[in-house]
Design a protein around this motif. Structure first.
Motif, PDB file in Angstrom:
ATOM      1  N   VAL B 417       1.115 -49.494 -31.811  1.00 28.18           N
ATOM      2  CA  VAL B 417       2.338 -49.827 -31.082  1.00 28.18           C
ATOM      3  C   VAL B 417       2.867 -51.186 -31.532  1.00 28.18           C
ATOM      4  O   VAL B 417       4.068 -51.403 -31.646  1.00 28.18           O
ATOM      5  N   MET B 418       1.958 -52.107 -31.820  1.00 31.99           N
ATOM      6  CA  MET B 418       2.350 -53.443 -32.280  1.00 31.99           C
ATOM      7  C   MET B 418       2.999 -53.415 -33.656  1.00 31.99           C
ATOM      8  O   MET B 418       3.762 -54.307 -33.997  1.00 31.99           O
ATOM      9  N   GLY B 419       2.669 -52.420 -34.467  1.00 28.78           N
ATOM     10  CA  GLY B 419       3.246 -52.346 -35.806  1.00 28.78           C
ATOM     11  C   GLY B 419       2.231 -52.108 -36.904  1.00 28.78           C
ATOM     12  O   GLY B 419       2.314 -51.114 -37.622  1.00 28.78           O
ATOM     13  N   PRO B 420       1.231 -52.996 -37.039  1.00 23.58           N
ATOM     14  CA  PRO B 420       0.274 -52.807 -38.135  1.00 23.58           C
ATOM     15  C   PRO B 420      -0.521 -51.507 -37.982  1.00 23.58           C
ATOM     16  O   PRO B 420      -0.691 -51.001 -36.876  1.00 23.58           O
ATOM     17  N   LYS B 421      -0.986 -51.011 -39.123  1.00 24.18           N
ATOM     18  CA  LYS B 421      -1.815 -49.800 -39.088  1.00 24.18           C
ATOM     19  C   LYS B 421      -3.226 -50.150 -38.662  1.00 24.18           C
ATOM     20  O   LYS B 421      -3.743 -51.209 -39.009  1.00 24.18           O
ATOM     21  N   PHE B 422      -3.829 -49.243 -37.882  1.00 22.97           N
ATOM     22  CA  PHE B 422      -5.210 -49.464 -37.462  1.00 22.97           C
ATOM     23  C   PHE B 422      -6.132 -49.435 -38.668  1.00 22.97           C
ATOM     24  O   PHE B 422      -6.001 -48.562 -39.535  1.00 22.97           O
ATOM     25  N   PRO B 423      -7.089 -50.376 -38.736  1.00 21.67           N
ATOM     26  CA  PRO B 423      -8.192 -50.210 -39.692  1.00 21.67           C
ATOM     27  C   PRO B 423      -9.115 -49.121 -39.132  1.00 21.67           C
ATOM     28  O   PRO B 423      -8.764 -48.440 -38.167  1.00 21.67           O
ATOM     29  N   ARG B 424     -10.294 -48.992 -39.680  1.00 19.58           N
ATOM     30  CA  ARG B 424     -11.242 -48.006 -39.154  1.00 19.58           C
ATOM     31  C   ARG B 424     -11.531 -48.328 -37.687  1.00 19.58           C
ATOM     32  O   ARG B 424     -11.955 -49.447 -37.367  1.00 19.58           O
ATOM     33  N   ILE B 425     -11.294 -47.369 -36.816  1.00 14.85           N
ATOM     34  CA  ILE B 425     -11.544 -47.566 -35.383  1.00 14.85           C
ATOM     35  C   ILE B 425     -12.376 -46.402 -34.869  1.00 14.85           C
ATOM     36  O   ILE B 425     -12.503 -45.371 -35.530  1.00 14.85           O
ATOM     37  N   GLY B 426     -12.898 -46.581 -33.677  1.00 11.07           N
ATOM     38  CA  GLY B 426     -13.855 -45.591 -33.166  1.00 11.07           C
ATOM     39  C   GLY B 426     -13.390 -44.844 -31.927  1.00 11.07           C
ATOM     40  O   GLY B 426     -14.222 -44.451 -31.110  1.00 11.07           O
ATOM     41  N   TYR B 427     -12.078 -44.621 -31.811  1.00 10.96           N
ATOM     42  CA  TYR B 427     -11.606 -43.974 -30.579  1.00 10.96           C
ATOM     43  C   TYR B 427     -12.138 -42.547 -30.449  1.00 10.96           C
ATOM     44  O   TYR B 427     -12.639 -42.146 -29.399  1.00 10.96           O
ATOM     45  N   ILE B 428     -12.037 -41.797 -31.524  1.00  6.02           N
ATOM     46  CA  ILE B 428     -12.488 -40.399 -31.465  1.00  6.02           C
ATOM     47  C   ILE B 428     -13.995 -40.354 -31.201  1.00  6.02           C
ATOM     48  O   ILE B 428     -14.481 -39.570 -30.380  1.00  6.02           O
ATOM     49  N   GLU B 429     -14.720 -41.243 -31.851  1.00  8.65           N
ATOM     50  CA  GLU B 429     -16.174 -41.282 -31.669  1.00  8.65           C
ATOM     51  C   GLU B 429     -16.552 -41.580 -30.211  1.00  8.65           C
ATOM     52  O   GLU B 429     -17.533 -41.049 -29.684  1.00  8.65           O
ATOM     53  N   VAL B 430     -15.759 -42.456 -29.584  1.00  8.97           N
ATOM     54  CA  VAL B 430     -16.023 -42.803 -28.188  1.00  8.97           C
ATOM     55  C   VAL B 430     -15.775 -41.585 -27.287  1.00  8.97           C
ATOM     56  O   VAL B 430     -16.574 -41.273 -26.391  1.00  8.97           O
ATOM     57  N   CYS B 431     -14.684 -40.882 -27.545  1.00  5.97           N
ATOM     58  CA  CYS B 431     -14.393 -39.667 -26.754  1.00  5.97           C
ATOM     59  C   CYS B 431     -15.496 -38.630 -26.967  1.00  5.97           C
ATOM     60  O   CYS B 431     -15.940 -37.966 -26.018  1.00  5.97           O
ATOM     61  N   GLU B 432     -15.924 -38.507 -28.208  1.00  2.00           N
ATOM     62  CA  GLU B 432     -16.978 -37.521 -28.495  1.00  2.00           C
ATOM     63  C   GLU B 432     -18.311 -37.910 -27.853  1.00  2.00           C
ATOM     64  O   GLU B 432     -19.079 -37.044 -27.418  1.00  2.00           O
ATOM     65  N   ALA B 433     -18.556 -39.226 -27.795  1.00  2.94           N
ATOM     66  CA  ALA B 433     -19.805 -39.676 -27.163  1.00  2.94           C
ATOM     67  C   ALA B 433     -19.843 -39.253 -25.692  1.00  2.94           C
ATOM     68  O   ALA B 433     -20.893 -38.870 -25.175  1.00  2.94           O
ATOM     69  N   ILE B 434     -18.703 -39.351 -25.035  1.00  2.00           N
ATOM     70  CA  ILE B 434     -18.669 -38.901 -23.628  1.00  2.00           C
ATOM     71  C   ILE B 434     -18.842 -37.380 -23.569  1.00  2.00           C
ATOM     72  O   ILE B 434     -19.595 -36.852 -22.746  1.00  2.00           O
ATOM     73  N   LYS B 435     -18.132 -36.675 -24.461  1.00  2.00           N
ATOM     74  CA  LYS B 435     -18.249 -35.207 -24.465  1.00  2.00           C
ATOM     75  C   LYS B 435     -19.691 -34.765 -24.648  1.00  2.00           C
ATOM     76  O   LYS B 435     -20.135 -33.781 -24.070  1.00  2.00           O
ATOM     77  N   ASN B 436     -20.431 -35.497 -25.481  1.00  2.00           N
ATOM     78  CA  ASN B 436     -21.814 -35.116 -25.779  1.00  2.00           C
ATOM     79  C   ASN B 436     -22.819 -35.681 -24.785  1.00  2.00           C
ATOM     80  O   ASN B 436     -24.017 -35.438 -24.916  1.00  2.00           O
ATOM     81  N   SER B 437     -22.329 -36.449 -23.809  1.00  2.00           N
ATOM     82  CA  SER B 437     -23.285 -37.094 -22.894  1.00  2.00           C
ATOM     83  C   SER B 437     -23.901 -36.062 -21.961  1.00  2.00           C
ATOM     84  O   SER B 437     -23.307 -35.029 -21.654  1.00  2.00           O
ATOM     85  N   GLN B 438     -25.108 -36.384 -21.516  1.00  2.00           N
ATOM     86  CA  GLN B 438     -25.793 -35.545 -20.538  1.00  2.00           C
ATOM     87  C   GLN B 438     -24.904 -35.352 -19.314  1.00  2.00           C
ATOM     88  O   GLN B 438     -24.825 -34.269 -18.746  1.00  2.00           O
ATOM     89  N   HIS B 439     -24.242 -36.426 -18.945  1.00  4.08           N
ATOM     90  CA  HIS B 439     -23.386 -36.405 -17.753  1.00  4.08           C
ATOM     91  C   HIS B 439     -22.281 -35.357 -17.903  1.00  4.08           C
ATOM     92  O   HIS B 439     -22.089 -34.514 -17.033  1.00  4.08           O
ATOM     93  N   TYR B 440     -21.589 -35.375 -19.028  1.00  5.11           N
ATOM     94  CA  TYR B 440     -20.457 -34.453 -19.201  1.00  5.11           C
ATOM     95  C   TYR B 440     -20.927 -33.006 -19.301  1.00  5.11           C
ATOM     96  O   TYR B 440     -20.233 -32.082 -18.883  1.00  5.11           O
ATOM     97  N   ARG B 441     -22.142 -32.841 -19.853  1.00  3.75           N
ATOM     98  CA  ARG B 441     -22.660 -31.477 -20.025  1.00  3.75           C
ATOM     99  C   ARG B 441     -23.208 -30.899 -18.724  1.00  3.75           C
ATOM    100  O   ARG B 441     -23.501 -29.705 -18.666  1.00  3.75           O
ATOM    101  N   THR B 442     -23.385 -31.784 -17.733  1.00  3.95           N
ATOM    102  CA  THR B 442     -23.904 -31.295 -16.448  1.00  3.95           C
ATOM    103  C   THR B 442     -22.734 -31.042 -15.507  1.00  3.95           C
ATOM    104  O   THR B 442     -22.032 -31.983 -15.139  1.00  3.95           O
ATOM    105  N   PRO B 443     -22.515 -29.774 -15.119  1.00  3.98           N
ATOM    106  CA  PRO B 443     -21.363 -29.506 -14.251  1.00  3.98           C
ATOM    107  C   PRO B 443     -21.523 -30.228 -12.912  1.00  3.98           C
ATOM    108  O   PRO B 443     -22.647 -30.431 -12.443  1.00  3.98           O
ATOM    109  N   LEU B 444     -20.416 -30.625 -12.343  1.00  2.89           N
ATOM    110  CA  LEU B 444     -20.419 -31.316 -11.052  1.00  2.89           C
ATOM    111  C   LEU B 444     -20.599 -30.277  -9.952  1.00  2.89           C
ATOM    112  O   LEU B 444     -19.783 -29.358  -9.819  1.00  2.89           O
ATOM    113  N   ALA B 445     -21.660 -30.428  -9.185  1.00  2.00           N
ATOM    114  CA  ALA B 445     -21.926 -29.466  -8.109  1.00  2.00           C
ATOM    115  C   ALA B 445     -21.120 -29.846  -6.865  1.00  2.00           C
ATOM    116  O   ALA B 445     -21.076 -31.016  -6.499  1.00  2.00           O
ATOM    117  N   GLN B 446     -20.490 -28.876  -6.252  1.00  2.00           N
ATOM    118  CA  GLN B 446     -19.775 -29.137  -4.996  1.00  2.00           C
ATOM    119  C   GLN B 446     -20.762 -29.007  -3.830  1.00  2.00           C
ATOM    120  O   GLN B 446     -21.752 -28.279  -3.933  1.00  2.00           O
TER     121      GLN B 446
END
Lengths: 289, 759, 159
Positions: B417-446
């Protein structure tokens, strides 16, 4: 903080003399957990502090099946929580004492102090109201006993006259199949002032209610009883439905305000919820007595 | 290839006991308030009860006559100031010295309740307090404006008469700044959208909540040289600002940074340091110690962060591609210009690669305290709005919220948004880390009788680079000491010493780190912007390599070969020429005396290869439908550290920031009455989370190396605070079936939402 | 009225006398009179617990107790937690488990945790969280503090 003198008498008589000696400007210090903050904020400026923690009868917890409970006004909340007698006969009042502040605060704060600070939101006050507690007051003119429902006169004010102090809390012995419960609503799980507090004490006769008292906190200028809700329950079976109805009636006793801790609308709603829960909890305990 | 991710480190990535830890568990560590000097006085500040008033007169005579009072000062005792900006040496954050002085002690108007008016020094803090009550101030109350939208309207009470509207230069305004970021064709973007979500959000002022009250101990005798001991994040900032306010050359002020009990951005500027010095000057040079009360700092003497109104409209195709985003952010600046709205403007949308966007930001004066930095300043507000809208878009597209984010993710080469291009960043990796977490893989029980929900959100923070200095001294016993100018607020002495140990082949405990005063180390920017492990770490790395260069020369002397024939491998000097056994630093150190004397490495850096930071937060909540109270059941946070030097302290930053975000989400807020007095100016009623309110916070460290740092380090100090408010709002929205738009989601507020839903 | 009072007490096992004004809190007495600055001031309202000390074995906010009230009491501060150079297991675990960042809340947490473990050597996580609820930490999110107390309990029980 302003300058003041400090005395630590060891008898009630000495305490009364000291309190009477310095006009309106002497004050009892017990746990000090409210008073020292008020003094730091210059809300109160006593010239003399009378520390009552060294007076034996103000530190006593004794129970007699006929006479009931004598609870020293200076007993710190943590000792109430550690008392088998308190848990056995007044579990609701005991849980209220165990909700005040942190363990650090409970190591200092007392029910007498909570009563005399006379905050509308004090946790032990609805519980005291529910069990029909009486404040034993000693002053220059002698001893008098004031039921807690007649003790408060407004936010932060009470019936104590110059030179008087609350020495003990007296509570009648619970009738068979009687128990109490105190519940409060706070946004966090500890370390908060009640947005609403509800104490209930219920006596059962079979599966019907023989007697009930309901005390409410933080919904009026003083802690109050909810007599209509209590009367409604007499002779009825205490279940979800009747407790819910009692909660609605308790709402009618409340006159809450908006403040930084909650809105009037929210408080009015929660009074009903907590009254219901306190009643059901007290009944559950009473059945086991 | 040897990368920070594949290299076998010996020290980096381990978890040694921090060097300053012992002092802190035995009560020996000295924080600002712990210093005392003979003849010391105690200072206190008188603060305004009015939120907006003209000061007609100040009479200090009675206060000065009170026995024990040694000095009383007001704004008039500062050196005369102008609005010409003073640049800190970084040249980035310009400070308006008149505003700075006028915020510390009001000039002719008080602009918020709690605004300093005069200060006293006395022989005890109690006497100083009594003296405050004897200062007579005559106020003329003025109309006040507390609400953000009201303040923006024409005809609102004007707080700063010098501010003018951008479009009508003859009209006064409370809008102190306007910012705009745009790209592409916003109209066309929305036309291409199948799904559009538009919402308005509101947040209240919140406080950093550091436990240590701001403090300063000033000594300013008549020789023109001033010394101040203080718990600050920015000793060099305190130096230039104090010097400016006192009218001294910068070099005449020495700042000794004490241990600091939390700051989170608020202690990057001066609050009472210049006052302590002024009082000392007026009290004949006696040392003056000042410690703020909790009420003072809450009422705003140190600055909370902005409340805000946030309007976000985003459009996506039904395949889940974001095609347009429009945002309108207004932030409370408080009584003086300078909210972090511009930072909100460009961080909010940065996780996403969006072709068409338009972001407008407004910095708005209100009669509340001047805001200060708070951990990723400005980003949390903006992300709260954007991440809630993104969540709704994902729902409407029928996509998993993390898959939706990954589909739209910024990555290396995306134009920010500021203008310059991002260098190597880890946004996708961070999202994937949550997706692969034990927490995300465990459904929330009502469970019956409760509402439960799960929410996710992500966050971006730019991180800081800027200037740092480091010195590494080699000792004869084969240990080393590291001297930097970076105040250690969360374990940075340990992490920077570990970098030196790694380079020199020492154990972490063999490098003793110290934080020097402003006379004893080169210029170093403040501990903020997540910059210390990155930039001061870089300086330490380079200083250690400077030692290595010299050690190679010494080894060459020992071996009687040329320095070019010596290599430094795995912490040892190795002869490339003859078969001499390698020499470690431990072996070389005793020989320094006879090979040329002591060895000191040094480095000064202006660190530019900043690695942007991303985090994601996953949270499960349970709601009592009758009381509307929210309980956090489980919480996982993933963050890209680049390279975790001391993983425990990286986790600590992640957990701490996350919990601050949870507090912001649930109960923290400034509650004002109509007179502009803060009603909950205590830790009792400003409800920060206690440990009984929380579960364990599960951290997942992601390491996507920052190409701009030799060890791959990114800063880790801030970004974890950004996602939680949105994550909690998304979880609660899911649980109750209504979109939450206002923070905090406290019981009375959520009750309203539930009541409206029940009808 | 401003005459100072002599207070005879026991601090960290040492019989101690000090002079203080009646208006000086125990915290001020410890810090400003006795130079024991390990107990920290955070709020002066009993809400943060940074000034927690043990009075006759119970945790107390020393900001909400007067210095003169210390007469005849046994006070333990963070300075008295270790035995000589032998750290208390809580101190050791706080170091090993990275349970402190800025460290200002640490003395208070250590004292509250000691009060807990002295009475309940094998607490559950919930009991630990309850016992520490009167201590605020803004850096750590409490996770590593709670773990350190659990781990210290294990060490003290020889597990």
């Amino acid at each position: 903080m302003h300058e003041f003198s400090y005395e630590a008498p060891t008898t009630v008589d000495q305490a009364v003399k000291l309190l009477a000696s310095d006009g309106d400007s002497a004050r009892v210090i017990c746990g000090g957990t409210d008073l020292l903050i008020q003094m730091r904020n210059a809300v109160r400026k006593p010239r003399l502090l009378v520390d009552v923690k060294g007076i034996p009868e103000m530190r006593e917890i004794s129970f007699d099946a006929k006479a009931g409970l004598k609870l020293g006004a200076a007993v710190p909340c943590i000792e109430i929580h550690e008392s088998q007698v308190m848990h056995r006969y007044y579990p609701g009042l005991t849980e209220a004492a165990h909700l005040i502040g942190s363990l650090q605060i409970q190591s200092r704060a007392s029910i007498g102090g909570n009563l005399c600070n006379s905050s509308p939101a004090a946790d032990t006050s609805p519980a005291l109201l529910a069990v029909g507690a009486i404040a034993k007051i000693v002053g220059p003119a002698g001893t008098r006993e004031v039921p807690v429902e007649k003790f408060f006169t407004g936010p932060g004010t009470n019936v104590l006259q110059k030179g008087e102090l609350v020495v003990q809390i007296l509570i009648p012995p619970p009738a068979p199949h009687t128990a109490d419960r105190y519940i409060r609503m706070i946004p966090r799980n500890e370390m908060d002032i009640a947005i609403v507090g509800a104490g209930a004490c219920v006596t059962l006769d079979g599966d019907k209610v023989a007697a009930a008292r309901i005390g409410l906190g933080a919904v009026a200028p003083t802690p109050i009883l909810a007599p209509k809700a209590a009367e409604y329950l007499i002779g009825k079976k205490l279940d979800e439905k009747t407790a819910e109805r009692a909660g609605e009636l308790a709402r009618e006793s409340a006159s809450p305000i908006d403040d930084m801790r909650g809105t009037a609308e929210y408080r009015r709603h929660v009074v009903g919820v907590l009254t219901k829960r306190a009643l059901l909890g007290a009944a559950e305990r009473a059945r086991q007595n | 290839m040897d990368t920070p991710q594949t290299h076998q480190f010996k020290v980096i990535g381990t978890r040694p006991v921090r060097h300053d830890g012992l002092d802190k568990v035995i009560g020996r560590a000295k924080y600002g308030a712990d210093y005392s000097f003979p003849g010391m006085l105690y200072g206190k500040v008188l603060r305004s009860p009015y939120a907006h008033a003209r000061i007609k007169s100040i009479n200090t005579e009675k206060a000065l006559r009170l026995p024990g009072v040694k000095a009383v000062v007001t704004h008039a005792d500062f050196a005369p100031q102008t609005t010409a900006p003073v640049y800190r040496m970084g040249g980035e954050a310009a400070v308006n010295p008149l505003y700075l002085a006028s915020n510390i002690l009001a000039k002719d108007k008080v602009l918020y309740a709690g605004h300093g008016v005069a200060a006293v020094a006395a022989t005890s803090p109690h006497i100083a307090e009594e003296a405050l009550a004897l200062i007579e101030v005559e106020y003329e109350p003025l109309p006040l404006v507390l609400d953000l939208l009201e303040a923006m309207k024409p005809g609102a009470a004007i707080i700063n008469p010098d501010l003018r509207r951008k479009d009508k230069p003859d009209e006064q305004t409370n809008i102190a700044g306007e910012f705009q970021f745009k790209r592409g064709d916003i109209e066309a973007g929305f036309k291409a959208a199948d799904i559009i979500v538009e919402r308005e959000f509101r947040t209240e002022m919140v406080h950093q909540g550091y436990i240590e009250p701001p403090n300063a101990l000033g000594i300013f005798p008549g020789d023109g040289h001033a010394t101040v001991y203080t718990s600050t994040q920015g000793p060099f900032d305190v130096r230039i600002m104090s010097a400016t306010l006192l009218g001294l050359p910068e070099g005449n002020v020495k700042v000794v940074p004490a241990e600091i009990g939390g700051g989170f951005g608020a202690k990057l500027t001066v609050h009472i340091e210049p006052v302590a010095l002024l009082l000392s000057k007026h009290a004949g040079g006696r040392p003056v110690k000042m410690v703020m009360t909790r009420t003072e700092m809450m009422r705003g003497a140190t600055g909370p962060t902005s409340g805000s109104i946030l309007r976000v409209k985003m459009g996506a195709t039904k395949e889940g591609r974001i095609v347009a985003a429009k945002a309108w952010f207004a932030y409370e600046a408080g009584a003086f210009p300078g909210s972090p709205v511009w930072l909100g403007c460009f961080t909010g949308l940065s996780p996403y690669d969006i072709e068409n966007f338009l972001v407008d930001g407004y910095d708005v004066l209100v009669n509340k305290p001047k805001t200060s930095s708070y951990r990723a300043p400005g980003a949390t507000n903006a992300a709260f709005a954007v991440e809630c809208v993104v969540d709704e878009l994902a729902n409407r597209c029928g996509m998993d919220p993390l898959d939706f984010r990954i589909r739209n993710a910024s990555r290396e080469g995306t134009q920010s948004v500021m203008g310059p291009k991002f260098p190597r960043i880890g946004y996708i990796e961070v999202c994937e880390a949550i997706k692969n977490s034990q927490h995300y893989r465990t459904p929330l029980a009502q469970v019956p009788g409760k509402y439960r929900g799960r929410g996710v959100a992500t966050g971006f923070w730019i991180n800081g680079g800027m200037q740092s200095s480091a010195i590494v001294n080699v000792h004869a016993d084969g240990t080393a000491s590291l001297v930097t100018g970076s105040v250690d607020i969360g374990g940075s002495r340990a992490s920077t010493a570990m970098v030196v140990a790694e380079v020199l082949g020492l154990r972490a405990e063999d490098v003793r780190p110290a934080v020097a005063d402003t006379d004893s180390i080169g210029y170093t920017d403040g501990t903020g912007g997540s910059r210390v492990a990155f930039a001061t770490g870089l300086a330490a790395y380079q200083a250690a390599h400077d030692v290595v260069r010299q050690l190679k020369e010494r080894a060459a002397k020992v071996w009687e070969i040329s320095p070019e024939d010596v290599a430094w491998v795995d912490g040892k000097a190795i002869s490339k020429k003859n078969g001499a056994p390698p020499l470690t630093l431990k072996e070389l150190a005793p020989r320094l005396t006879r090979t040329g004397g002591p060895v000191t490495g040094r480095a000064n850096v202006y660190a530019t290869g900043v690695g942007p930071a991303f985090a994601a937060c996953l949270v499960d909540v349970e709601i009592d439908p009758e009381t509307a109270k929210v309980q956090v059941l489980r919480c996982t946070v993933a963050q890209d550290a680049g390279k975790a030097i001391h993983p425990s302290y990286v986790e600590g930053q992640m957990q701490g920031g996350t919990v601050q975000g949870l507090g912001w989400a649930l109960n923290e807020e400034y509650v004002y009455d109509e007179k502009g007095t803060l009603r909950n100016a205590s830790f009792l009623d400003y409800r920060m989370p206690t440990c009984l309110d929380l579960p364990m916070i599960e951290p997942v460290i992601v390491e996507v190396a920052n190409p701009g740092h030799p060890l791959g380090v990114r800063g880790v100090g801030e970004v974890s605070i950004v996602p939680p408010p949105a994550a909690v709002a998304n979880a609660v929205s899911m649980a109750v079936g209504s979109r939450i738009t206002d923070l905090p989601i406290s019981p009375p507020r959520l009750f309203k939402v539930l009541a409206a839903r029940r009808g | 009225m401003s005459k100072k009072q002599l207070v005879e007490t026991t601090i960290n096992g040492e019989p101690t006398e000090f002079l203080c004004e009646t208006r000086q809190s125990l915290l001020e007495s410890l810090r400003d009179v006795l130079g024991l600055t390990g107990s920290k001031e955070g709020c002066l309202t009993g809400d943060c617990g940074a000034c927690t000390v043990l009075v006759d074995g119970r945790p107390v906010c020393s900001c909400l107790m007067l210095g003169v009230e210390a007469r005849g009491k046994k006070i333990t501060t963070v300075e008295g937690l270790a035995e000589g150079t032998q750290l208390h297991p809580l101190q050791q675990k706080f170091l090993e488990d990275a349970s402190l960042q800025c460290g200002i809340c640490t003395p208070g947490f250590l004292m509250s945790a000691k009060a807990l473990l002295d009475r309940n050597p094998n607490p559950t996580e919930a009991e630990i969280r309850y016992a520490l609820a009167g201590n605020l930490c803004r850096c750590t999110g409490y996770d590593k503090i709670v773990r350190a107390v659990m781990n210290a309990a294990k060490v003290m029980q020889g597990r």
